[in-house]
Design an enzyme around this catalytic site. Sequence first.
Site, PDB file in Angstrom:
ATOM      1  N   GLY A 182       0.825  -1.204   0.000  1.00  0.00           N
ATOM      2  CA  GLY A 182       0.000   0.000   0.000  1.00  0.00           C
ATOM      3  C   GLY A 182       0.856   1.249   0.000  1.00  0.00           C
ATOM      4  O   GLY A 182       2.083   1.187   0.141  1.00  0.00           O
ATOM      5  N   ASP A 221      -2.525 -13.064   2.948  1.00  0.00           N
ATOM      6  CA  ASP A 221      -3.817 -12.530   3.375  1.00  0.00           C
ATOM      7  C   ASP A 221      -3.840 -12.425   4.895  1.00  0.00           C
ATOM      8  O   ASP A 221      -3.818 -13.434   5.601  1.00  0.00           O
ATOM      9  CB  ASP A 221      -4.940 -13.439   2.882  1.00  0.00           C
ATOM     10  CG  ASP A 221      -6.327 -12.889   3.185  1.00  0.00           C
ATOM     11  OD1 ASP A 221      -6.420 -11.862   3.873  1.00  0.00           O
ATOM     12  OD2 ASP A 221      -7.313 -13.490   2.721  1.00  0.00           O
ATOM     13  N   ASP A 262      -8.879   9.303  11.809  1.00  0.00           N
ATOM     14  CA  ASP A 262      -9.752  10.325  12.380  1.00  0.00           C
ATOM     15  C   ASP A 262     -11.218   9.933  12.257  1.00  0.00           C
ATOM     16  O   ASP A 262     -12.081  10.509  12.935  1.00  0.00           O
ATOM     17  CB  ASP A 262      -9.509  11.674  11.695  1.00  0.00           C
ATOM     18  CG  ASP A 262      -9.728  11.623  10.181  1.00  0.00           C
ATOM     19  OD1 ASP A 262      -9.482  10.567   9.571  1.00  0.00           O
ATOM     20  OD2 ASP A 262     -10.128  12.655   9.608  1.00  0.00           O
ATOM     21  N   TYR A 291     -16.569   2.091   7.791  1.00  0.00           N
ATOM     22  CA  TYR A 291     -15.106   2.169   7.815  1.00  0.00           C
ATOM     23  C   TYR A 291     -14.607   2.629   9.184  1.00  0.00           C
ATOM     24  O   TYR A 291     -13.728   2.003   9.795  1.00  0.00           O
ATOM     25  CB  TYR A 291     -14.615   3.116   6.726  1.00  0.00           C
ATOM     26  CG  TYR A 291     -13.159   3.500   6.866  1.00  0.00           C
ATOM     27  CD1 TYR A 291     -12.148   2.570   6.638  1.00  0.00           C
ATOM     28  CD2 TYR A 291     -12.794   4.795   7.240  1.00  0.00           C
ATOM     29  CE1 TYR A 291     -10.813   2.913   6.772  1.00  0.00           C
ATOM     30  CE2 TYR A 291     -11.468   5.149   7.381  1.00  0.00           C
ATOM     31  CZ  TYR A 291     -10.478   4.211   7.151  1.00  0.00           C
ATOM     32  OH  TYR A 291      -9.158   4.557   7.299  1.00  0.00           O
TER      33      TYR A 291
END
Length: 284
Positions: free
Chosen positions: A10, A35, A101, A127
Amino acid sequence: MKVLIFGAKGQLGRELTARFGGFAELLPLDLPGFDITDAARVDAAVDGFSPDLIINAAAYTDVERAETERAAAFGVNVAGAFNAAEAARRTGAALVYYSTDFVFDGRAAAPLTEEEPVGPASPLSVYGFTKWLGEEAARRAPRHCILRTAWLYGPGGNNFVEKILAAARTRPELRVVTDETGCPTHTWDLAEATEALCRAGAAGTYHVVNSGACTRHEFALAIVEMAGLETPVRPCLSSEFPAAAKRPAYAVLDTAKYARTAGRGMRGWRGALAHYFERRQEQS
């Protein structure tokens, strides 16, 4: 020092791999070959490598899709976080976990410290809820460090900066919201801060973002300006763009605790953004 990095491909994971690779023995792991939701695979990786430090940068970060792809979001952000924390607890390794946040409800009127209460009713989105649960999972590891960050962008990522640049080059004008305020953060600075906290033996929860705050509209204006583009960026309200996931209206994170621990503060978000553009130029 032996460091295992989950989510190594990422935008943050690549930054961490480059930084920690300069002085540590690394095991970078990510999809498709690995994974984090597979507990047996996590245990096998940790047992086989015996890391001193586990950095969990793996995350499901698509805020909108998380509302409908709940199983995927819970899998990575909750089960994956639990697997990494449990492996750290079992082996005695230190653990770094990245949160957001989005665990806050956005109703604050001043920068949020780490002592601000956060619970299951605080996040406004799936999320945010999964990341809050991920924090709870990370605390299973006795030697844990939870880093809350925000509005993250880095080379090769599908982030706000790149989306604004792409839109500014193809549209006659942009409309960006003025009623979301937060802290843009360069992955370079977050990786640097992670190293500083690890070297300081930090534990607990820390807010790590570039200093200062802005609205999404102000951030977009700075991006377009630094790119040398002339596309107009008009202000608007989030209500004009209905979304599946709710965002916190105000989620400015206070980084004083980080500064005390690391012995230095975080640089301003405008300077960090300028550095990002310098890196883009070098890479192109």
